[in-house]
Design an enzyme around this catalytic site. Structure first.
Site, PDB file in Angstrom:
ATOM      1  N   ASN A  13      -5.720   1.577   5.183  1.00 50.66           N
ATOM      2  CA  ASN A  13      -6.171   2.958   5.384  1.00 50.66           C
ATOM      3  C   ASN A  13      -7.412   3.157   4.521  1.00 50.66           C
ATOM      4  O   ASN A  13      -7.308   3.291   3.306  1.00 50.66           O
ATOM      5  CB  ASN A  13      -5.041   3.917   4.966  1.00 50.66           C
ATOM      6  CG  ASN A  13      -5.491   5.367   4.947  1.00 50.66           C
ATOM      7  OD1 ASN A  13      -6.539   5.710   5.489  1.00 50.66           O
ATOM      8  ND2 ASN A  13      -4.693   6.218   4.318  1.00 50.66           N
ATOM      9  N   LYS A  15      -9.461   5.600   4.419  1.00 51.43           N
ATOM     10  CA  LYS A  15      -9.741   6.987   4.021  1.00 51.43           C
ATOM     11  C   LYS A  15     -11.235   7.293   4.241  1.00 51.43           C
ATOM     12  O   LYS A  15     -11.839   6.777   5.169  1.00 51.43           O
ATOM     13  CB  LYS A  15      -9.291   7.227   2.579  1.00 51.43           C
ATOM     14  CG  LYS A  15      -7.840   6.770   2.364  1.00 51.43           C
ATOM     15  CD  LYS A  15      -7.260   7.168   1.053  1.00 51.43           C
ATOM     16  CE  LYS A  15      -5.812   6.677   0.974  1.00 51.43           C
ATOM     17  NZ  LYS A  15      -5.140   7.081  -0.240  1.00 51.43           N
ATOM     18  N   HIS A 103      -0.462  11.964   6.925  1.00 51.48           N
ATOM     19  CA  HIS A 103      -0.682  11.393   5.595  1.00 51.48           C
ATOM     20  C   HIS A 103      -0.603  12.506   4.551  1.00 51.48           C
ATOM     21  O   HIS A 103      -1.025  13.639   4.817  1.00 51.48           O
ATOM     22  CB  HIS A 103      -2.052  10.703   5.550  1.00 51.48           C
ATOM     23  CG  HIS A 103      -2.248   9.908   4.298  1.00 51.48           C
ATOM     24  ND1 HIS A 103      -2.617  10.494   3.106  1.00 51.48           N
ATOM     25  CD2 HIS A 103      -2.092   8.589   4.034  1.00 51.48           C
ATOM     26  CE1 HIS A 103      -2.684   9.552   2.177  1.00 51.48           C
ATOM     27  NE2 HIS A 103      -2.374   8.391   2.716  1.00 51.48           N
ATOM     28  N   GLU A 105      -2.340  13.210   2.088  1.00 50.20           N
ATOM     29  CA  GLU A 105      -3.621  13.866   1.790  1.00 50.20           C
ATOM     30  C   GLU A 105      -3.952  14.921   2.852  1.00 50.20           C
ATOM     31  O   GLU A 105      -4.568  15.937   2.550  1.00 50.20           O
ATOM     32  CB  GLU A 105      -4.737  12.812   1.677  1.00 50.20           C
ATOM     33  CG  GLU A 105      -4.620  12.050   0.365  1.00 50.20           C
ATOM     34  CD  GLU A 105      -5.159  10.637   0.399  1.00 50.20           C
ATOM     35  OE1 GLU A 105      -5.928  10.292   1.320  1.00 50.20           O
ATOM     36  OE2 GLU A 105      -4.795   9.850  -0.496  1.00 50.20           O
ATOM     37  N   GLU A 175       5.650   6.941   1.721  1.00 47.14           N
ATOM     38  CA  GLU A 175       4.601   6.940   0.698  1.00 47.14           C
ATOM     39  C   GLU A 175       4.897   8.018  -0.345  1.00 47.14           C
ATOM     40  O   GLU A 175       4.534   9.189  -0.149  1.00 47.14           O
ATOM     41  CB  GLU A 175       3.246   7.243   1.332  1.00 47.14           C
ATOM     42  CG  GLU A 175       2.791   6.190   2.308  1.00 47.14           C
ATOM     43  CD  GLU A 175       1.275   6.168   2.415  1.00 47.14           C
ATOM     44  OE1 GLU A 175       0.703   5.102   2.178  1.00 47.14           O
ATOM     45  OE2 GLU A 175       0.672   7.221   2.697  1.00 47.14           O
ATOM     46  N   GLY A 181      -2.709   5.995  -4.966  1.00 47.31           N
ATOM     47  CA  GLY A 181      -3.970   5.965  -5.696  1.00 47.31           C
ATOM     48  C   GLY A 181      -3.815   6.104  -7.197  1.00 47.31           C
ATOM     49  O   GLY A 181      -4.784   6.344  -7.909  1.00 47.31           O
ATOM     50  N   SER A 221      -0.208   2.420  -3.953  1.00 42.75           N
ATOM     51  CA  SER A 221      -0.646   1.423  -4.931  1.00 42.75           C
ATOM     52  C   SER A 221      -0.141   0.016  -4.626  1.00 42.75           C
ATOM     53  O   SER A 221       0.240  -0.730  -5.530  1.00 42.75           O
ATOM     54  CB  SER A 221      -0.256   1.843  -6.352  1.00 42.75           C
ATOM     55  OG  SER A 221      -0.892   3.072  -6.683  1.00 42.75           O
TER      56      SER A 221
END
Ligand code: PGA
Length: 261
Positions: A13, A15, A103, A105, A175, A181, A221
């Site tokens: 991904n 991003k 996701h 985010e 996730e 991250g 991660s």
């Protein structure tokens, strides 16, 4: 179908990284790193920004590279006055195979809810693509011992009323938000526990054969040095990789280590 028979899917991904020129470069390098034996053992997808999809698709087609093309998001309508949005039809025409939906985010920064996630999921399935439906708890929810409850609610809201066949063919990405991250990967044991819980929810909703077929990725991660332990877990069928997928060498290592399942 057991963990040994579900083919792992390792997805990069990207991003909001990589212009279309960078994206071409990364896919070219990745294709030189990956071997036939990697593709036989693992499905690999890359998810560039919308602006790079066409360039990457052209390269994958021209050089017959067996990496699947993925998108990071989609809107649920086929067409219309929705300025700035991209439809499932547009993605399907670009030979997009996988679409990330929900996701964290998107949920966090762009107001996506369980309801919009469910609509997008159905739109992706309706266009013949495979959704990668993301679920995961916040640190506060985990510390309050509510991780399982939150994730169960997300999975139920996303999947309920779908058909057995649709769910069997889709991908769920667990996730934990606190691991994305941050460099704090969930331990393989914790990741397995939640992926097992997700499979149990799918089993409750759709029955054991569907639960045994659905692929469940872990994301947060993932790096070359932790992928093997994660994929050794019986209910983890791949990884959704952010930061470490930007670099073809690192991502190549993740795929190669991941296949020694
Ligand atoms: P990360 O991102 O690997 O950089 O933690 C994972 C993701 O957001 O899918």
């Amino acid at each position: 179908m057991s963990g040994a028979t579900r083919k792992p899917l390792i997805s990069g991904n990207w991003k909001m990284h990589h212009t279309h020129l960078d994206a071409i470069n990364v896919v070219q390098k990745l294709s030189l790193i990956l071997r036939d034996s990697d593709y036989q053992a693992v499905d690999v997808s890359v998810h560039p920004a919308f602006t790079a999809l066409r360039s990457v698709q052209t390269l994958l087609d021209a050089d017959q590279i067996p990496i699947a093309l993925g998108a990071q998001d989609v809107y649920w309508e086929q067409k219309g006055a929705f300025t700035g949005e991209v439809s499932p039809l547009m993605l399907a025409k670009l030979n997009v195979d996988y679409v990330i939906v929900g996701h964290s985010e998107r949920r966090q920064h762009f107001g996506e809810t369980d309801e919009t996630v469910a609509r997008k999921l159905r739109a992706v399935l309706g266009a013949g693509m495979v959704p990668i439906c993301c679920v995961g708890e916040t640190l506060t929810e985990r510390e309050a011992d509510r991780a399982r409850e939150r994730v169960t609610a997300q999975v139920t809201a996303a999947l309920q009323d779908l058909g057995d066949e649709a769910v069997s063919g889709m991908v769920i990405a667990y996730e934990p938000i606190w691991a994305i991250g941050t460099g704090h990967t969930a331990t393989p044991g914790d990741a397995q526990e939640m992926c097992g819980a997700i499979r149990a929810v799918v089993g409750d909703l759709f029955g054991p054969p569907v639960a045994a077929a659905v692929r469940i990725q872990y994301g947060g991660s993932v790096k070359p040095d932790n992928i093997a332990d994660l994929l050794a877990q019986p209910d983890i069928d791949g990884a959704l990789v952010g930061g470490a997928s930007l670099d073809p060498e690192q991502f190549g290592h993740i795929v190669s280590y991941g296949r020694k399942r």
